[in-house]
Design a protein around this motif. Sequence first.
Motif, PDB file in Angstrom:
ATOM      1  N   THR A   1       0.978  -1.405   0.171  1.00  0.00           N
ATOM      2  CA  THR A   1       0.123   0.141   0.265  1.00  0.00           C
ATOM      3  C   THR A   1       1.228   1.290  -0.012  1.00  0.00           C
ATOM      4  N   LEU A   2       1.778   1.293   0.384  1.00  0.00           N
ATOM      5  CA  LEU A   2       3.139   2.756   0.783  1.00  0.00           C
ATOM      6  C   LEU A   2       3.224   3.102  -0.658  1.00  0.00           C
ATOM      7  N   ALA A   3       4.129   1.704  -0.907  1.00  0.00           N
ATOM      8  CA  ALA A   3       4.953   1.473  -2.527  1.00  0.00           C
ATOM      9  C   ALA A   3       3.591   2.513  -3.553  1.00  0.00           C
ATOM     10  N   HIS A   4       1.948   1.570  -3.757  1.00  0.00           N
ATOM     11  CA  HIS A   4       1.238   2.179  -4.300  1.00  0.00           C
ATOM     12  C   HIS A   4       0.974   4.062  -4.724  1.00  0.00           C
ATOM     13  N   ALA A   5       0.729   3.673  -2.813  1.00  0.00           N
ATOM     14  CA  ALA A   5      -0.027   5.092  -2.714  1.00  0.00           C
ATOM     15  C   ALA A   5       1.467   6.672  -3.570  1.00  0.00           C
ATOM     16  N   ALA A   6       2.863   5.733  -2.462  1.00  0.00           N
ATOM     17  CA  ALA A   6       3.860   7.158  -3.176  1.00  0.00           C
ATOM     18  C   ALA A   6       3.708   6.972  -5.020  1.00  0.00           C
ATOM     19  N   SER A   7       4.035   5.866  -4.841  1.00  0.00           N
ATOM     20  CA  SER A   7       3.854   6.714  -6.421  1.00  0.00           C
ATOM     21  C   SER A   7       2.745   6.771  -7.699  1.00  0.00           C
ATOM     22  N   TYR A   8       1.545   6.613  -7.074  1.00  0.00           N
ATOM     23  CA  TYR A   8       0.871   8.166  -7.477  1.00  0.00           C
ATOM     24  C   TYR A   8       0.048   8.486  -6.240  1.00  0.00           C
ATOM     25  N   ASP A   9       0.846   9.778  -5.975  1.00  0.00           N
ATOM     26  CA  ASP A   9       1.487  10.370  -4.582  1.00  0.00           C
ATOM     27  C   ASP A   9       0.374  10.698  -4.022  1.00  0.00           C
ATOM     28  N   ALA A  10      -0.160   9.905  -3.578  1.00  0.00           N
ATOM     29  CA  ALA A  10      -1.189   9.373  -2.685  1.00  0.00           C
ATOM     30  C   ALA A  10      -1.029   9.709  -1.984  1.00  0.00           C
TER      31      ALA A  10
ATOM     32  N   THR B   1       3.028   2.290  14.634  1.00  0.00           N
ATOM     33  CA  THR B   1       4.425   3.283  14.287  1.00  0.00           C
ATOM     34  C   THR B   1       3.460   4.420  14.279  1.00  0.00           C
ATOM     35  N   THR B   2       4.348   5.734  14.013  1.00  0.00           N
ATOM     36  CA  THR B   2       4.092   6.339  12.736  1.00  0.00           C
ATOM     37  C   THR B   2       5.837   6.571  12.190  1.00  0.00           C
ATOM     38  N   LEU B   3       5.072   7.831  11.473  1.00  0.00           N
ATOM     39  CA  LEU B   3       6.667   7.680  11.094  1.00  0.00           C
ATOM     40  C   LEU B   3       6.415   8.872   9.295  1.00  0.00           C
ATOM     41  N   THR B   4       7.491  10.283   9.394  1.00  0.00           N
ATOM     42  CA  THR B   4       7.318  11.087   8.794  1.00  0.00           C
ATOM     43  C   THR B   4       7.720  10.236   7.051  1.00  0.00           C
ATOM     44  N   TRP B   5       7.178  10.693   5.841  1.00  0.00           N
ATOM     45  CA  TRP B   5       7.480  10.014   4.744  1.00  0.00           C
ATOM     46  C   TRP B   5       7.950  10.356   4.024  1.00  0.00           C
ATOM     47  N   PRO B   6       9.582   9.818   3.721  1.00  0.00           N
ATOM     48  CA  PRO B   6      10.102  10.952   3.336  1.00  0.00           C
ATOM     49  C   PRO B   6      10.542  11.170   1.574  1.00  0.00           C
ATOM     50  N   ASP B   7      11.338  12.444   1.904  1.00  0.00           N
ATOM     51  CA  ASP B   7      11.272  11.611  -0.069  1.00  0.00           C
ATOM     52  C   ASP B   7      12.523  11.252  -0.500  1.00  0.00           C
ATOM     53  N   VAL B   8      12.209  10.066  -1.231  1.00  0.00           N
ATOM     54  CA  VAL B   8      12.363   8.730  -1.801  1.00  0.00           C
ATOM     55  C   VAL B   8      11.943   8.783  -3.312  1.00  0.00           C
ATOM     56  N   PRO B   9      12.725   8.861  -4.474  1.00  0.00           N
ATOM     57  CA  PRO B   9      11.906   8.244  -5.634  1.00  0.00           C
ATOM     58  C   PRO B   9      11.261   6.590  -5.422  1.00  0.00           C
ATOM     59  N   CYS B  10       9.828   6.881  -6.208  1.00  0.00           N
ATOM     60  CA  CYS B  10       8.996   5.660  -6.067  1.00  0.00           C
ATOM     61  C   CYS B  10       8.743   5.217  -7.291  1.00  0.00           C
ATOM     62  N   VAL B  11       9.260   3.544  -7.944  1.00  0.00           N
ATOM     63  CA  VAL B  11       8.707   3.583  -9.474  1.00  0.00           C
ATOM     64  C   VAL B  11       7.791   2.445  -9.125  1.00  0.00           C
ATOM     65  N   ALA B  12       6.971   1.985  -7.721  1.00  0.00           N
ATOM     66  CA  ALA B  12       6.076   0.913  -8.191  1.00  0.00           C
ATOM     67  C   ALA B  12       5.141   1.352  -8.764  1.00  0.00           C
TER      68      ALA B  12
END
Length: 107
Positions: free
Chosen positions: A53-62, A83-94
């Motif tokens: 879900t994280l990979a899919h959401a990041a690849s579609y800017d959600a 847990t909580t986290l702050t999403w980093p600025d990483v490239p995602c192509v999933a």
Amino acid sequence: MPRLLGDIDRFVPHQANARITAAVGRQLHLDGARVLENIARLGNTSAASILFTLAHAASYDALRPGHRVLLAAFGAGLTWGATTLTWPDVPCVADRPDLSHRLEAAR
């Protein structure tokens, strides 16, 4: 780090069942746009559901850099974790082969 649910931009639960995901979102008073899920697309992928879900959401800017994310999982018996986290600025192509150039540019 987020201290209140109002500080959470996205909630990504373990996705054993779409009804459970929706019910937990309602119990937490989070609008549907803040609850990320993909069970309809992939089914119950067990422990990998949060990662998919994280990979899919990041690849579609959600899911964007700086979003405060709450992750929650449960397992057999009374096993659970969050847990909580702050999403980093990483490239995602999933799921986005048209974005494969981002991965090459990051190398």
